[in-house]
Write a protein that holds these residues in place. Structure first.
Motif, PDB file in Angstrom:
ATOM      1  N   THR A  75       0.827  -1.204   0.000  1.00  0.00           N
ATOM      2  CA  THR A  75       0.000   0.000   0.000  1.00  0.00           C
ATOM      3  C   THR A  75       0.863   1.257   0.000  1.00  0.00           C
ATOM      4  N   ARG A  92      -7.689   7.020   4.176  1.00  0.00           N
ATOM      5  CA  ARG A  92      -8.277   5.689   4.238  1.00  0.00           C
ATOM      6  C   ARG A  92      -7.342   4.695   4.931  1.00  0.00           C
ATOM      7  N   ASP A 143      -7.568   5.211   8.616  1.00  0.00           N
ATOM      8  CA  ASP A 143      -8.796   4.617   9.161  1.00  0.00           C
ATOM      9  C   ASP A 143      -8.699   3.094   9.205  1.00  0.00           C
ATOM     10  N   TYR A 144      -8.120   2.522   8.142  1.00  0.00           N
ATOM     11  CA  TYR A 144      -8.011   1.067   8.080  1.00  0.00           C
ATOM     12  C   TYR A 144      -7.107   0.537   9.196  1.00  0.00           C
ATOM     13  N   THR A 157      -8.207  -1.911  12.148  1.00  0.00           N
ATOM     14  CA  THR A 157      -7.545  -3.209  12.258  1.00  0.00           C
ATOM     15  C   THR A 157      -6.917  -3.387  13.632  1.00  0.00           C
ATOM     16  N   ARG A 165     -13.146  -6.293   7.878  1.00  0.00           N
ATOM     17  CA  ARG A 165     -11.771  -5.902   7.522  1.00  0.00           C
ATOM     18  C   ARG A 165     -11.580  -5.917   6.011  1.00  0.00           C
ATOM     19  N   ASP A 199     -13.002  -2.693   4.641  1.00  0.00           N
ATOM     20  CA  ASP A 199     -12.097  -1.565   4.876  1.00  0.00           C
ATOM     21  C   ASP A 199     -10.927  -1.589   3.901  1.00  0.00           C
ATOM     22  N   TYR A 200     -10.372  -2.774   3.687  1.00  0.00           N
ATOM     23  CA  TYR A 200      -9.225  -2.894   2.779  1.00  0.00           C
ATOM     24  C   TYR A 200      -9.619  -2.577   1.335  1.00  0.00           C
ATOM     25  N   GLU A 253     -12.102  -0.710   0.312  1.00  0.00           N
ATOM     26  CA  GLU A 253     -12.369   0.724   0.208  1.00  0.00           C
ATOM     27  C   GLU A 253     -11.058   1.498   0.090  1.00  0.00           C
ATOM     28  N   LEU A 254     -10.051   1.034   0.789  1.00  0.00           N
ATOM     29  CA  LEU A 254      -8.735   1.667   0.690  1.00  0.00           C
ATOM     30  C   LEU A 254      -8.167   1.503  -0.713  1.00  0.00           C
ATOM     31  N   GLN A 285      -7.906 -11.911   3.432  1.00  0.00           N
ATOM     32  CA  GLN A 285      -7.272 -10.710   2.878  1.00  0.00           C
ATOM     33  C   GLN A 285      -6.116 -11.025   1.929  1.00  0.00           C
TER      34      GLN A 285
END
Length: 335
Positions: A157, A178, A181-182, A186, A207, A210-211, A213-214, A244
């Protein structure tokens, strides 16, 4: 009771000319009273955790007391029973040799019976400790694998974020927000899992959302995703960060190399063999016989660590119309 019956049967086998009733009555009464004194009396003393028996000399004294009381009281009661039924009463008019044999049989039977139950308790304790040790070792391996997965995702990332800073600062800022926030979500979820010891499918899908959306901040409309989790399966426990790596694998090797991007679909359902978790994408796909990378290898190792041999498996392959598909089959846990 079975042990007492065996002793009575052996006595009768050596003296078949005498009736079977008296040795049976004596054996049952002496054995039952001996057991009652030892098994009920051990609660009056501090006991060792590994055996449930009193520690030190108290344990030996309790066994001796149980044998003596069991013999004296059991013999007295058996004499009364045998007289009442007009059987041959071994306790009445016994010779010195017969008395010694009776005492010896009682002592041997009491010691052997006590040692048997002592060994059973200690064996059960050792089995429990071994199971606890295996469980703790598996938990440690899962934590190690989780610690390897999170930096892997974070490095990927950050590399993408660095590329966006020079080309699209606004999207880089949104992606950084993001990411913040993630990571906060987490970290909070990890602490909650550590306290409760339970990570559910609902937590895993949260989770994943969230990932994704990131990742959507960086990829824009090139990334589309669908998450399907039936309410009935939301409380099913799974290892943390199980899905994930598969989603990250779809993005990195399937959607990113494609100009059009694609869609990622994560589905949980009840299958014939248990809980099924499917992760698929419509990206560029892979070779017919692909070599598993870091993420795939990590998921397989997590399954091998979290579940007994043969209870969980993963099938991962390229799809004919493009993209890849991973199907995890896990044991279904019921209340």
């Amino acid at each position: 009771m079975a042990f007492a019956l065996m002793v009575a049967t052996l006595q009768y086998a050596f003296m078949p000319e005498r009736p079977y009733g008296p040795p049976l009555v004596y054996s049952l009464l002496i054995a039952t009273l001996t057991w009652a004194v030892i098994d009920l009396g051990r609660d009056l003393f501090p006991s060792a955790a590994e055996t449930g028996w009193p520690k030190g000399y108290a344990g030996l004294a309790l066994v001796l007391a149980g044998i003596v009381i069991g013999y004296l009281v059991g013999t007295t009661l058996a004499d009364a029973v045998c007289r009442y039924f007009q059987w041959y009463p071994p306790g009445t008019g016994q010779t010195t040799s017969e008395l010694r044999s009776s005492i010896l049989i009682t002592a041997l039977a009491g010691v052997v019976g006590s040692f048997y139950f002592y060994a059973v308790n200690k064996g059960a304790y050792l089995q429990r400790k071994m199971a606890e040790a295996r469980h703790q070792a598996n938990e440690a391996r899962l934590k190690l694998l989780e610690s390897q997965l999170e930096p892997h995702m974070l490095f990927n990332t950050l590399a993408n974020l660095r590329a966006l800073i020079g080309t699209d600062p606004a999207r880089a800022t949104a992606m950084l927000d993001r990411l913040n926030d993630y990571l906060r979500a987490t970290l909070t979820a990890s602490r909650t899992d550590a306290v409760s010891g339970r990570h559910t499918l609902a937590d895993e899908f949260a989770r994943l959302r969230d990932y994704l959306e990131l990742m959507a901040v960086r990829m824009g409309p090139r990334l589309r995703y669908t998450l399907e989790l039936p309410e009935a399966l939301s409380a099913q426990p799974v290892p943390p960060l199980l899905l994930q790596p598969l989603v990250e694998n779809c993005i990195r090797h399937g959607l990113e190399p494609s100009l059009q991007g694609g869609e990622i679909r994560v589905v949980a359902r009840l299958g014939a063999a248990g809980l099924e978790l499917e992760v698929s994408d419509t990206g560029v796909g892979c070779a017919p016989s692909p070599t598993p990378g870091f993420g795939i290898a990590q998921v397989r190792e997590r399954l091998a660590t979290a579940y007994p041999v043969g209870q969980a498996r993963m099938d991962w392959h390229s799809q004919p119309d493009g993209g890849t598909r991973a199907l995890l089959t896990l044991p279904l846990q019921t209340a």
